[in-house]
Design a protein around this motif. Structure first.
Motif, short mmCIF file in Angstrom:
data_model
loop_
_atom_site.label_atom_id
_atom_site.label_comp_id
_atom_site.label_asym_id
_atom_site.label_seq_id
_atom_site.Cartn_x
_atom_site.Cartn_y
_atom_site.Cartn_z
N LEU A 131 0.83 -1.21 0.00
CA LEU A 131 0.00 0.00 0.00
C LEU A 131 0.86 1.26 0.00
O LEU A 131 0.60 2.20 -0.73
N ALA A 132 1.93 1.27 0.80
CA ALA A 132 2.82 2.43 0.86
C ALA A 132 3.53 2.64 -0.48
O ALA A 132 3.59 3.77 -0.99
N VAL A 133 4.07 1.57 -1.06
CA VAL A 133 4.77 1.68 -2.34
C VAL A 133 3.80 2.11 -3.44
O VAL A 133 4.09 3.00 -4.23
N GLY A 134 2.64 1.46 -3.48
CA GLY A 134 1.63 1.80 -4.50
C GLY A 134 1.18 3.24 -4.37
O GLY A 134 1.03 3.97 -5.36
N GLY A 135 0.94 3.70 -3.12
CA GLY A 135 0.53 5.08 -2.89
C GLY A 135 1.60 6.06 -3.34
O GLY A 135 1.31 7.10 -3.92
N GLY A 136 2.87 5.72 -3.06
CA GLY A 136 3.98 6.58 -3.49
C GLY A 136 4.07 6.68 -5.00
O GLY A 136 4.27 7.77 -5.55
N ILE A 137 3.90 5.56 -5.68
CA ILE A 137 3.95 5.56 -7.14
C ILE A 137 2.82 6.39 -7.72
O ILE A 137 3.02 7.18 -8.64
N VAL A 138 1.60 6.24 -7.19
CA VAL A 138 0.46 7.03 -7.67
C VAL A 138 0.71 8.51 -7.45
O VAL A 138 0.46 9.34 -8.34
N PHE A 139 1.26 8.88 -6.29
CA PHE A 139 1.56 10.28 -6.01
C PHE A 139 2.57 10.83 -7.01
O PHE A 139 2.38 11.92 -7.55
N ILE A 140 3.63 10.08 -7.27
CA ILE A 140 4.66 10.52 -8.23
C ILE A 140 4.06 10.67 -9.63
O ILE A 140 4.35 11.65 -10.33
N LEU A 141 3.20 9.74 -10.05
CA LEU A 141 2.57 9.83 -11.37
C LEU A 141 1.68 11.07 -11.48
O LEU A 141 1.65 11.74 -12.51
N ILE A 142 0.95 11.39 -10.42
CA ILE A 142 0.09 12.58 -10.43
C ILE A 142 0.94 13.85 -10.55
O ILE A 142 0.66 14.73 -11.38
N VAL A 143 2.01 13.95 -9.74
CA VAL A 143 2.89 15.13 -9.79
C VAL A 143 3.54 15.23 -11.17
O VAL A 143 3.61 16.31 -11.76
N LEU A 144 4.01 14.11 -11.70
CA LEU A 144 4.65 14.10 -13.01
C LEU A 144 3.68 14.55 -14.11
O LEU A 144 4.05 15.34 -14.98
N SER A 145 2.44 14.07 -14.06
CA SER A 145 1.47 14.49 -15.09
C SER A 145 1.15 15.98 -14.97
O SER A 145 0.96 16.66 -15.98
N ILE A 146 1.10 16.51 -13.77
CA ILE A 146 0.86 17.95 -13.59
C ILE A 146 2.03 18.75 -14.17
O ILE A 146 1.83 19.73 -14.90
N VAL A 147 3.26 18.35 -13.87
CA VAL A 147 4.45 19.05 -14.39
C VAL A 147 4.46 19.01 -15.91
O VAL A 147 4.70 20.04 -16.57
N VAL A 148 4.21 17.86 -16.51
CA VAL A 148 4.23 17.74 -17.97
C VAL A 148 3.13 18.60 -18.59
O VAL A 148 3.36 19.29 -19.59
N THR A 149 1.95 18.59 -17.99
CA THR A 149 0.84 19.40 -18.52
C THR A 149 1.17 20.88 -18.46
O THR A 149 0.93 21.62 -19.42
N VAL A 150 1.73 21.33 -17.35
CA VAL A 150 2.10 22.75 -17.21
C VAL A 150 3.15 23.13 -18.25
O VAL A 150 3.06 24.17 -18.89
N LYS A 151 4.17 22.28 -18.46
CA LYS A 151 5.21 22.58 -19.44
C LYS A 151 4.65 22.65 -20.85
O LYS A 151 5.02 23.53 -21.64
N LEU A 152 3.75 21.72 -21.18
CA LEU A 152 3.15 21.75 -22.53
C LEU A 152 2.31 23.00 -22.72
O LEU A 152 2.35 23.62 -23.81
N CYS A 153 1.58 23.41 -21.73
CA CYS A 153 0.76 24.63 -21.83
C CYS A 153 1.66 25.86 -22.01
O CYS A 153 1.36 26.74 -22.83
N ARG A 154 2.75 25.93 -21.27
CA ARG A 154 3.68 27.05 -21.40
C ARG A 154 4.30 27.08 -22.79
O ARG A 154 4.45 28.15 -23.38
N LYS A 155 4.68 25.91 -23.30
CA LYS A 155 5.31 25.86 -24.63
C LYS A 155 4.32 26.32 -25.70
O LYS A 155 4.68 27.09 -26.60
#
Length: 177
Positions: A131-155
């Motif tokens: 549960l801890a590992v899975g939760g950490g992976i989901v959190f990282i994927l959410i943060v990563l998708s937000i960062v990628v979306t923000v960069k694409l919008c800026r570009k």
């Protein structure tokens, strides 16, 4: 002869457990000829305690730790002298001795079951780790998708801004050579 199908058992605290005892006899078996006694020997030094007695009919204990907890589950005519312990507790840890005597036989027989009562665990350590590992992976994927979306919008916004601010002297008509 009493034949214990299981000599060591484990039960979860608060559940019911069937202590199985089957027997064979060289003489005919009837409800009136067979007596069964179940005794308990605790893990800590102390006297044996009666758990259950059968002689023509079941006699559950009237006092002690097994009162209202030991019930007859056997069928003498099928050579089954089993009992069920209901709502087991850690104090039920120990050895259970099943003694069966068919009156025409000279010798009775006995068998033993060692019972260990364990505490129920809602989530195992492995489940918690997963549960801890899975939760950490989901959190990282959410943060990563937000960062990628923000960069694409800026570009996209920068590309639009560059197109809108191109000076006329640098702009060439693609149809003219």
């Amino acid at each position: 002869m009493c034949q214990m199908e299981i000599t060591e058992m484990e039960a979860v605290n608060g559940t019911d457990v069937k202590l199985k005892c089957t027997f064979s006899s060289t003489s005919p078996v009837s409800l009136q000829s067979v007596t069964v006694s179940w005794n308990f020997r605790p893990l800590v030094p102390g006297p044996e305690e009666s758990v259950f007695y059968y002689d023509t009919e079941p006699f559950p204990p009237q006092q002690g730790r097994f009162k209202s907890r030991a019930v007859w589950s056997g069928d003498i005519l099928r050579k089954d002298a089993s009992i069920t312990l209901q709502d087991v507790l850690p104090t039920f840890n120990g050895t259970y001795i099943c003694k069966v005597h068919n009156k025409p036989d000279v010798h009775g027989s006995s068998g033993e079951i060692s019972l260990r009562v364990v505490n129920k665990v809602s989530l195992s350590e492995i489940s918690m780790l997963a549960l801890a590992v899975g939760g950490g992976i989901v959190f990282i994927l959410i943060v990563l998708s937000i960062v990628v979306t923000v960069k694409l919008c800026r570009k996209k916004r920068m590309d639009r801004d560059i197109e809108m601010h191109v000076p006329e002297d640098q702009w060439k008509d693609p149809t003219v050579w």
